[in-house]
Write an enzyme that holds these catalytic residues in place. Structure first.
Site, mmCIF file in Angstrom:
data_model
loop_
_atom_site.group_PDB
_atom_site.id
_atom_site.type_symbol
_atom_site.label_atom_id
_atom_site.label_comp_id
_atom_site.label_asym_id
_atom_site.label_seq_id
_atom_site.Cartn_x
_atom_site.Cartn_y
_atom_site.Cartn_z
ATOM 1 C CB SER A 276 -2.893 3.024 0.043
ATOM 2 O OG SER A 276 -1.964 2.556 -0.905
ATOM 3 C CG ASN B 126 -1.917 -1.122 1.173
ATOM 4 O OD1 ASN B 126 -2.899 -1.053 0.416
ATOM 5 N ND2 ASN B 126 -1.671 -2.179 1.928
ATOM 6 C CD GLU B 127 4.505 1.663 -3.104
ATOM 7 O OE1 GLU B 127 4.970 2.356 -2.171
ATOM 8 O OE2 GLU B 127 5.206 0.862 -3.756
ATOM 9 N N PRO B 128 2.111 5.228 -0.701
ATOM 10 C CG PRO B 128 3.859 6.683 -0.159
ATOM 11 C CD PRO B 128 3.588 5.310 -0.719
ATOM 12 C CB SER C 192 8.415 0.189 -3.786
ATOM 13 O OG SER C 192 7.751 0.955 -2.822
#
Ligand code: GLP
Length: 251
Positions: free
Chosen positions: A155, A151-153, A170
């Protein structure tokens, strides 16, 4: 609700030993009442010491995993099934293959699912979690950007298990494992933030100075999609397990 509790240890080995004891206590209490324990497990550097310790407890103390149910947290996509670089393969090699798990109790997201089947695959994964009674203990790492799982920034708090594009940061972190930045998969499958928050207890492991800023921001709040780990402040039973470097306390 309330802030996560924070436990700071002199080094990652001592921290992992404490978390392994917590896992063992959960397994034993569930075994005593004839119910399976359901664990959500990540891949990465942070949980390695915990996995080493659980394998040791299985081997030397006979800690039983026969009725434990495991759900892997996330997976890179696309990669051929069984590729040694899938998170599933790594989790098996570091932990699952060394325990007496029933293979029917081990669940992982499919790194080779067809794009048009990914949404149904992720929905079915959530169904399996519900059918198992929900996750008792979700172990997490944290990315330097504050991501949890993949869950990347950006999300959302209520995001569900899904296919996501990986942030360049990532992918860069994975470049060494894949030999070249371009060889890193562009996407991944991950439990959503909302899915993760449904676990009854959450333990986040973070070690080393590179995690300090993400940990500090996550604990300071407010909960915000720009730092997905900050949503753990909205869980009533979350704990950050840190070494002194990640906690920012002097040695
Ligand atoms: C990756 C994984 C996460 C993991 C994070 C931190 O992005 N998808 O699940 O928690 O990185 O990894 P590490 O523990 O190796 O620092």
């Amino acid at each position: 609700m309330g802030r996560p509790s924070v436990a700071v240890y002199p080094d990652p080995d001592l921290a992992c030993r404490a978390v392994a004891l917590e896992v063992a206590a959960l397994l034993r209490s569930r075994a005593a009442c004839g119910r399976p324990a359901v664990l959500g497990l990540p891949t990465g550097e942070s949980p390695r010491g915990l996995y080493r310790e659980l394998v040791r407890m299985r081997r030397e103390d006979g800690l039983p995993f026969r009725h434990v149910v495991v759900f892997a947290l996330d997976e890179l996509w696309p990669l051929p099934s069984g590729s040694p670089r899938t998170y599933g393969s790594i989790l098996r090699a570091e932990l699952l293959d060394h325990l007496d798990l029933d293979p029917r109790n081990v669940h992982a997201l499919d790194s080779a699912v067809a794009p048009h089947e990914a949404a149904a695959h992720c929905a079915a994964y959530e169904d399996r979690i519900r059918a198992a009674g929900g996750v008792d203990l979700q172990i997490l790492g944290i990315g330097r950007s504050g991501h949890i799982g993949l869950n990347e920034p950006g999300s959302a708090r209520d995001s569900r298990t899904r296919l996501v594009r990986l942030a360049e940061e990532s992918r860069a972190a994975l470049a060494a494992a894949f030999g070249a930045p371009d060889a890193v998969p562009a996407a991944g499958l991950t439990l959503g933030v909302g899915t993760i928050l449904e676990a009854r207890r959450i333990t986040l492991l973070a070690f080393g100075p590179a995690k300090r800023e993400a940990v500090r921001r996550a604990l300071a709040g407010p909960a915000d999609p720009s730092l997905p780990a900050s949503f753990l402040c909205e869980h009533g039973d979350a704990c950050f397990v840190l070494d002194q470097a990640a906690a920012g306390t002097p040695r």
